[in-house]
Motif scaffolding. Structure first.
Motif, mmCIF file in Angstrom:
data_model
loop_
_atom_site.group_PDB
_atom_site.id
_atom_site.type_symbol
_atom_site.label_atom_id
_atom_site.label_comp_id
_atom_site.label_asym_id
_atom_site.label_seq_id
_atom_site.Cartn_x
_atom_site.Cartn_y
_atom_site.Cartn_z
ATOM 1 N N GLY A 628 -11.046 23.953 38.055
ATOM 2 C CA GLY A 628 -12.835 23.945 38.312
ATOM 3 C C GLY A 628 -13.171 24.519 37.353
ATOM 4 O O GLY A 628 -12.377 25.551 36.166
ATOM 5 N N ALA A 629 -14.140 24.025 36.679
ATOM 6 C CA ALA A 629 -15.176 24.095 35.525
ATOM 7 C C ALA A 629 -15.337 25.913 35.052
ATOM 8 O O ALA A 629 -15.173 26.043 33.988
ATOM 9 N N ASP A 630 -15.192 26.268 36.210
ATOM 10 C CA ASP A 630 -16.195 27.697 36.603
ATOM 11 C C ASP A 630 -15.584 28.646 36.480
ATOM 12 O O ASP A 630 -15.446 29.534 35.297
ATOM 13 N N VAL A 631 -13.885 28.306 37.080
ATOM 14 C CA VAL A 631 -12.599 29.442 36.907
ATOM 15 C C VAL A 631 -12.074 29.172 35.406
ATOM 16 O O VAL A 631 -11.931 29.693 34.553
ATOM 17 N N LYS A 632 -12.344 27.935 34.986
ATOM 18 C CA LYS A 632 -12.313 27.596 33.482
ATOM 19 C C LYS A 632 -12.823 28.625 32.532
ATOM 20 O O LYS A 632 -12.336 29.180 31.541
ATOM 21 N N ARG A 633 -14.088 28.640 32.576
ATOM 22 C CA ARG A 633 -14.694 29.012 31.788
ATOM 23 C C ARG A 633 -15.034 30.951 31.783
ATOM 24 O O ARG A 633 -14.838 31.850 31.423
ATOM 25 N N ARG A 634 -14.250 30.948 33.317
ATOM 26 C CA ARG A 634 -14.790 32.600 33.369
ATOM 27 C C ARG A 634 -13.455 33.146 32.455
ATOM 28 O O ARG A 634 -13.202 33.735 31.955
ATOM 29 N N SER A 635 -12.516 32.130 33.615
ATOM 30 C CA SER A 635 -11.048 32.399 32.490
ATOM 31 C C SER A 635 -11.096 32.491 30.613
ATOM 32 O O SER A 635 -10.278 33.404 30.081
ATOM 33 N N TYR A 636 -11.528 31.627 30.522
ATOM 34 C CA TYR A 636 -11.503 31.823 28.619
ATOM 35 C C TYR A 636 -12.432 32.366 28.257
ATOM 36 O O TYR A 636 -12.145 33.775 27.380
ATOM 37 N N ASP A 637 -13.151 33.339 29.437
ATOM 38 C CA ASP A 637 -14.468 34.808 28.568
ATOM 39 C C ASP A 637 -13.365 35.423 28.683
ATOM 40 O O ASP A 637 -12.952 36.660 28.032
ATOM 41 N N TYR A 638 -13.535 35.780 29.762
ATOM 42 C CA TYR A 638 -12.028 37.110 30.166
ATOM 43 C C TYR A 638 -11.138 37.350 28.912
ATOM 44 O O TYR A 638 -10.340 38.410 28.032
ATOM 45 N N TYR A 639 -10.036 36.039 28.520
ATOM 46 C CA TYR A 639 -8.479 36.281 28.210
ATOM 47 C C TYR A 639 -9.413 36.358 26.508
ATOM 48 O O TYR A 639 -8.304 36.962 25.777
ATOM 49 N N GLU A 640 -10.472 35.398 26.087
ATOM 50 C CA GLU A 640 -11.021 35.349 24.856
ATOM 51 C C GLU A 640 -11.388 37.130 24.797
ATOM 52 O O GLU A 640 -10.744 37.306 23.194
ATOM 53 N N ALA A 641 -11.526 37.619 24.701
ATOM 54 C CA ALA A 641 -12.057 39.437 24.257
ATOM 55 C C ALA A 641 -11.111 39.910 24.293
ATOM 56 O O ALA A 641 -10.562 41.242 23.840
ATOM 57 N N VAL A 642 -10.143 39.637 24.747
ATOM 58 C CA VAL A 642 -8.180 40.545 25.029
ATOM 59 C C VAL A 642 -7.244 39.455 24.172
ATOM 60 O O VAL A 642 -6.462 40.500 24.007
ATOM 61 N N THR A 643 -7.146 38.877 23.061
ATOM 62 C CA THR A 643 -6.932 38.133 22.291
ATOM 63 C C THR A 643 -6.616 38.320 21.210
ATOM 64 O O THR A 643 -7.693 38.045 20.680
ATOM 65 N N THR A 644 -6.282 38.478 20.264
ATOM 66 C CA THR A 644 -5.904 38.684 18.558
ATOM 67 C C THR A 644 -5.494 37.907 17.763
ATOM 68 O O THR A 644 -6.149 37.419 16.781
ATOM 69 N N HIS A 645 -4.915 36.534 18.729
ATOM 70 C CA HIS A 645 -4.788 35.478 18.131
ATOM 71 C C HIS A 645 -4.313 36.157 16.513
ATOM 72 O O HIS A 645 -4.146 35.400 15.260
ATOM 73 N N ASP A 646 -3.254 36.675 16.590
ATOM 74 C CA ASP A 646 -1.818 36.750 15.798
ATOM 75 C C ASP A 646 -1.391 35.585 16.297
ATOM 76 O O ASP A 646 -0.573 35.428 13.988
ATOM 77 N N SER A 647 -0.912 34.964 16.201
ATOM 78 C CA SER A 647 0.013 33.641 16.340
ATOM 79 C C SER A 647 -1.528 32.673 15.226
ATOM 80 O O SER A 647 -2.443 32.349 16.444
ATOM 81 N N THR A 648 -0.755 31.995 14.832
ATOM 82 C CA THR A 648 -1.249 30.779 14.681
ATOM 83 C C THR A 648 -1.702 29.572 15.539
ATOM 84 O O THR A 648 -2.588 28.110 15.088
ATOM 85 N N LEU A 649 -0.822 29.174 16.518
ATOM 86 C CA LEU A 649 -1.507 28.455 17.410
ATOM 87 C C LEU A 649 -2.027 28.781 18.458
ATOM 88 O O LEU A 649 -2.537 28.111 18.957
ATOM 89 N N SER A 650 -3.115 29.879 18.338
ATOM 90 C CA SER A 650 -4.364 30.731 19.435
ATOM 91 C C SER A 650 -5.046 29.552 19.518
ATOM 92 O O SER A 650 -5.607 29.349 20.097
ATOM 93 N N ALA A 651 -5.660 29.895 17.699
ATOM 94 C CA ALA A 651 -6.873 29.648 17.639
ATOM 95 C C ALA A 651 -7.364 28.014 17.901
ATOM 96 O O ALA A 651 -8.447 27.280 18.555
ATOM 97 N N SER A 652 -6.203 26.638 17.443
ATOM 98 C CA SER A 652 -6.669 25.510 18.150
ATOM 99 C C SER A 652 -6.592 25.474 19.629
ATOM 100 O O SER A 652 -7.215 24.782 20.268
ATOM 101 N N VAL A 653 -5.215 25.889 20.790
ATOM 102 C CA VAL A 653 -5.851 25.839 22.036
ATOM 103 C C VAL A 653 -7.906 26.574 22.111
ATOM 104 O O VAL A 653 -7.957 26.201 23.614
#
Length: 1011
Positions: A628-653
């Motif tokens: 569901g869209a709600d689950v995707k949105r909440r998951s995005y918000d949560y993990y974006e806050a704990v991700t450093t994007h130290d890998s160049t693979l991360s930003a596009s995803v």
């Protein structure tokens, strides 16, 4: 005379021609970066973009098939540990042409640079350079160089580099010598302490023989242990007035010297052709003959004919992969540059893998990873399916080493692809982030499935694909089981997902979700072949000793796969323990982006909620169907806050999912972060080669992000949106033998089937039938939308608690805070105004003071800062003593009464330590079940700590809370906590909120909370 190069400029266009990467200045300090950016390759041979007449230095040439093998030394060696690693080695460098004016060799670093231009034509693949110099001896000359590296060199195992090189006199009179050389003796780069370069050091290739005469020059090289042999040969076509001088055979080079006499206005030109022939048989004797034949043909064809063939090859590619961005020529250029580099370094011979740095440098020792199938191959499947097929065939040839690796890992059947490799064996000595990354098997299956959907290539499926799919699927039942403690769900144990900062876990969501898709795809392929190719399936099943019972196990495991959903947060847990860990407590480094893995022991990383790159978010992008869209949105918000994007693979995803869930500004930001990762050297290691997966990620960001491209059950699906910064965009792709073009502008989307049979696609959930050359125009999709929600979270929704911010939501003490800060700042002589005050919104007292001091450029001791903060607080407490219930915003009492009547719990999440006193002055303190104690909150907003603290005290799961905030930092904190966010104030400022209201009086409980 000292060199006087012009200062460096960004590698971006000065005009609107987005088909060319141009420079008109040269900075020696950026030479290594530029050698990467201007490199040419054909999937087998790569030549860095240095200057022919310069010292080789970090310049060089690479062949995908030429590597050395080195033992890995352990003090504690256990069964299954990787025993050796592969390192790609530089081969003989054939691009060198030294220039002699009389008896003096030209030293460009000691010359004065009068003019410079370099241009890579992305449409034709031609690299052009022109430089005007005044030599140390005072002579004025101009050098013009062109080079091309054709995709098709005419024979397997043979590669060609063609150069046209001219020296023209401005004011020089006298002899000129062009010493065209093949130089050997290049060793692998020093690896240092940066694991992004690699861990092994290697001596160079052995020089077995060398010869040079009037007709040609060549060298024969061989590796010392891996059994690879290389022949490099050169020959030339001479321009008018140029003659052969002499041949030279040195200790580590061979050369042919060509002579001419110059006067002002005259030029000397040679065309140089360099051929490489390789064989993995160390005793191969036919390589010189193959090289000589190819060299003879190249000389007969000449530079122009070879360049024309390469231009034709690229024209065919761009004909299907055309792309444009209306309103941003620099972004359009960057996208084309990225796609060009991806195409030219992708393995196209069906034998060699596609390395993480392509063929443009020595990063990661030339290894390839799961990036190949998860990022690069999908782009090729949509734009150059023949290349995608070759990439998969290379994996097929690596099946036997993958079977061997599976046995090393104690799996009696099946194949396990390694984390990093050149020849198919595991090269990682760090098994927690290497061999434990079983998700590589699922990535290969994902890439294979996407290729089959995009092409319908049943022959490849029968010849190679099914065997890859079945052998890799066999591993999953061996690392998981049907767990009675989880109600019989299939659980997978002790693996590492894409996030390398979390290792050796149970039920990594990405691994489980991708394994689920892998297993179910394998079942569908079994059933398809049983219907359409029963004889071939029977033969394959007998050879693999595969029976229907094993297929049924795959089906049950896929259908009963455990996907850990956290009810409290309303998100998918990254693994069974990730959400139980504390968040990362250490401060980020200021300035240059520096990955945490360079400074912290892996165990320190493993103990915290900190992600290197997209993990759960990656699964929601690659395998998000049915979630569901709600689950995707909440998951995005949560993990974006704990991700450093130290890998160049991360930003596009993250950008792709941000676009899907309606976070348009973040989607645009992540797209921008990824777009110029090499052009602007954003991670500080473009010197080592381009970031192939990141380059692929930009095309995916455009197509899968802004255009919403997905495939499901063999159907193309789109949901295009348009970033506000652009007027429009478009791209082409290939699908099941057809060419399809998509164009997006403010008025809608136009789909055109350029050729082929009629095609059914989906646009924003609606089926569309396309027929050749008949454009279909439809309205844009709404970002993150579903019917009726206008792109925001579906309301009304279940809720058990409302959590309010105080200032700006219930009352306005902003000016009170401002006057208190202003009084203190004026007393201390610190500059402070309303502009600085805006940065303090939602920020606690000590962090507010840090902002003021940083703005003033002042550094104080901890004691001094504490004294200032206490003085400001005294002024504030003095001011709020005058607050009365009349200072409540209109509507507050009504909202609180309605909520209480509905049985909702009420909490306050304010950064102010005076919140309780202020609520008492306002006359509403007794309405709240819990008021956060800001003194014991370790991290201020935008960290979610204060909202999570309130939810815990109320005894309500965060997913059942609604937060109300007027500050952007507060909205981020609410979303990160896994709650729905309602913004109070300016909608543009609070864009991340799920809904936005002008004031609290506009809040209608019935419109937002289910009865």
């Amino acid at each position: 005379m000292t060199p006087t190069p012009a200062p460096a400029i960004p590698a971006s266009p000065h005009d609107t021609d987005a088909w060319r990467l141009r420079q008109d200045r040269h900075d020696p300090a950026l030479r290594r970066r530029d050698e990467t950016l201007f490199a040419l390759a054909n999937g087998s041979l790569g030549v860095r973009g240095g200057f022919e007449e310069a010292d080789g230095g970090s310049d060089g040439s690479f062949l995908a098939s030429v590597f050395e093998q080195h033992p890995i030394h352990y003090h504690e060696r256990f069964p299954g540990f990787a025993r050796s690693t592969d390192t790609r080695l530089p081969v003989a460098d054939g691009q060198r042409i030294a220039v002699w004016l009389g008896a003096q060799r030209l030293d460009i670093d000691a010359a004065q640079w009068l003019a410079f231009e370099r241009e890579l034509d992305l449409r034709s693949g031609l690299l052009h350079r022109r430089v005007r110099l005044k030599t140390a001896q005072g002579h004025g000359i101009e050098i013009r160089a062109e080079r091309v590296l054709p995709f098709d060199s005419g024979a397997a195992g043979v590669d060609l580099l063609a150069i046209r090189y001219t020296v023209a006199s401005i004011d020089y009179t006298g002899p000129v010598t062009l010493a065209s050389a093949i130089e050997c003796g290049h060793a692998a780069a020093e690896q240092g302490d940066d694991p992004r370069i690699g861990v092994a050091s290697a001596e160079g290739l052995q020089l077995l023989s060398r010869q040079a005469d009037r007709r040609s020059a060549d060298v024969v090289q061989a590796t010392r242990r891996s059994g690879v042999r290389v022949v490099c040969s050169q020959a030339h076509r001479l321009g008018e007035g140029v003659s052969f001088g002499e041949a030279e055979i040195g200790e580590e080079h061979v050369a042919q010297r060509y002579l001419a006499q110059l006067q002002p206005g005259q030029a000397a030109t040679i065309e140089k052709f360099v051929v490489y022939a390789t064989d993995t048989n160390p005793h191969a004797t036919d390589l010189p003959a193959h090289a000589a034949q190819a060299l003879h043909q190249a000389v007969a064809d000449g530079f122009d004919a070879i360049a024309a063939r390469q231009a034709a090859s690229l024209a065919q590619f761009w004909d299907g992969a055309e792309l444009f961005i209306d309103g941003d020529a620099a972004a359009e250029q960057a996208l084309r540059f990225n796609l060009f580099h991806l195409l030219q370094s992708a393995g196209r011979d069906g034998v060699n893998g596609t390395a993480a740095k392509g063929l443009t440098g020595e990063g990661y020792e030339g290894h390839y990873f799961w990036d190949t199938e998860a990022f690069m191959l999908p782009v090729m499947a949509y734009t150059a399916p023949d290349v995608a097929r070759a990439m998969l065939h290379a994996r097929f040839l690596a099946l036997e080493p993958a079977r061997k690796h599976a046995r090393e890992m104690n799996h009696p059947r099946g194949a396990l692809f390694p984390w990093r490799t050149i020849t198919g064996g595991e090269c990682s000595a760090h098994y927690p982030s290497g061999s434990a990354a079983y998700h590589i098997n699922a990535a290969v299956a994902y890439g294979l499935g996407l290729y089959l959907d995009a092409t319908g290539d049943l022959d490849f499926l029968v010849e190679c694909g099914a065997e890859i799919l079945f052998e890799t699927a066999r591993i999953w039942p061996q690392i998981g089981h049907f767990n009675p403690r989880r109600g019989g769900a299939f659980c997978i144990h002790e693996v590492t997902g894409p996030d390398e900062y979390t290792a050796l876990v149970d039920n990594n969501f990405y691994t489980n979700r991708m394994a689920q898709q892998h297993l179910l795809r394998a079942v569908r392929v079994w059933e398809q072949l049983r219907r359409e190719r029963p004889e071939q399936l029977q033969a394959l099943a007998q050879r693999l000793q595969l029976d229907p019972h094993e297929i049924d196990t795959w089906r049950r495991a896929g259908e009963r796969m455990f996907l850990h959903y956290d009810d409290a947060l309303g998100i998918y847990a990254q693994d069974d323990t990730f959400l139980d860990k504390p968040r990362w407590p250490f401060p980020k480094h200021e300035g240059e982006h520096r990955p945490l893995l360079l400074d912290y022991h892996p165990l320190t990383l493993y103990r915290h909620q900190i992600c290197k790159q997209a993990d759960v978010v990656m699964a929601l992008v690659l395998a998000g169907d049915g979630i569901g869209a709600d689950v995707k949105r909440r998951s995005y918000d949560y993990y974006e806050a704990v991700t450093t994007h130290d890998s160049t693979l991360s930003a596009s995803v993250f950008g792709i999912l941000a676009s899907e869930v309606g976070h348009a500004e973040q989607a645009a930001k992540f797209f921008g972060d990824n777009l110029r990762v090499d052009l602007d050297d954003l991670h500080g290691n473009t010197d080592h080669g381009v970031h192939m997966a990141a380059l692929a990620g930009t095309w995916l960001g455009l197509a899968s992000g802004f255009a919403g491209l997905r495939t499901s059950d063999g159907v193309l699906k789109f949901a295009p949106t348009l970033p506000r910064q652009w007027r429009g965009f478009g791209f082409g792709l290939r699908w099941q033998g057809r060419r399809l073009r998509l164009r997006v502008d403010r008025d809608g989307v136009e789909y055109t089937l350029l050729d082929g049979a009629a095609l059914r696609i989906e646009h924003a959930g609606r089926a569309i039938e396309l027929s050749a050359q008949t454009p279909v125009r439809v309205a844009l999709a709404q970002p993150g939308s579903r019917p009726g929600d206008d792109g925001k979270l579906a309301f009304p929704r279940p809720a058990q608690a409302l959590i309010f911010d105080l200032d700006g939501v219930l009352t306005d003490t902003a000016q009170t805070h401002y006057r208190a800060w202003k009084r203190m700042a004026d007393e201390e002589g610190l500059p402070f105004d309303q502009h600085v005050n805006e940065q303090l919104k939602g920020v606690d007292r000590m962090n507010s003071l840090e902002i003021i001091l940083r703005h003033a450029g002042k550094v104080l001791s901890a004691e001094q800062k504490l004294a200032l903060a206490e003085r400001k607080n005294g002024y504030y407490v003095e001011a709020i003593a005058q607050v009365t219930p009349k200072d409540l915003f209109p509507g507050v009492e009504r909202v609180l009464e309605q909520a209480r009547a509905r049985g909702l719990k009420l909490g306050l999440a304010s950064a102010s330590r005076n919140a309780a006193a202020l609520l008492d002055r306002l006359g509403i303190a007794d309405r709240f079940d819990y008021i956060a104690d800001a003194a014991r909150i370790a991290r201020a907003k935008p960290a979610p700590d204060i909202f999570l603290d309130v939810a815990a005290a109320l005894g309500v799961a965060p997913s059942l809370c609604i937060g109300l905030e007027d500050a952007a930092a507060g909205v981020v904190a609410i979303k990160t906590a896994g709650m729905a966010a309602i913004g109070i104030g300016d909608a543009a400022t609070l864009a991340r909120a799920d809904a936005c209201l002008p004031d609290i009086a506009s809040f209608d409980l019935n419109a937002f909370v289910s009865p």
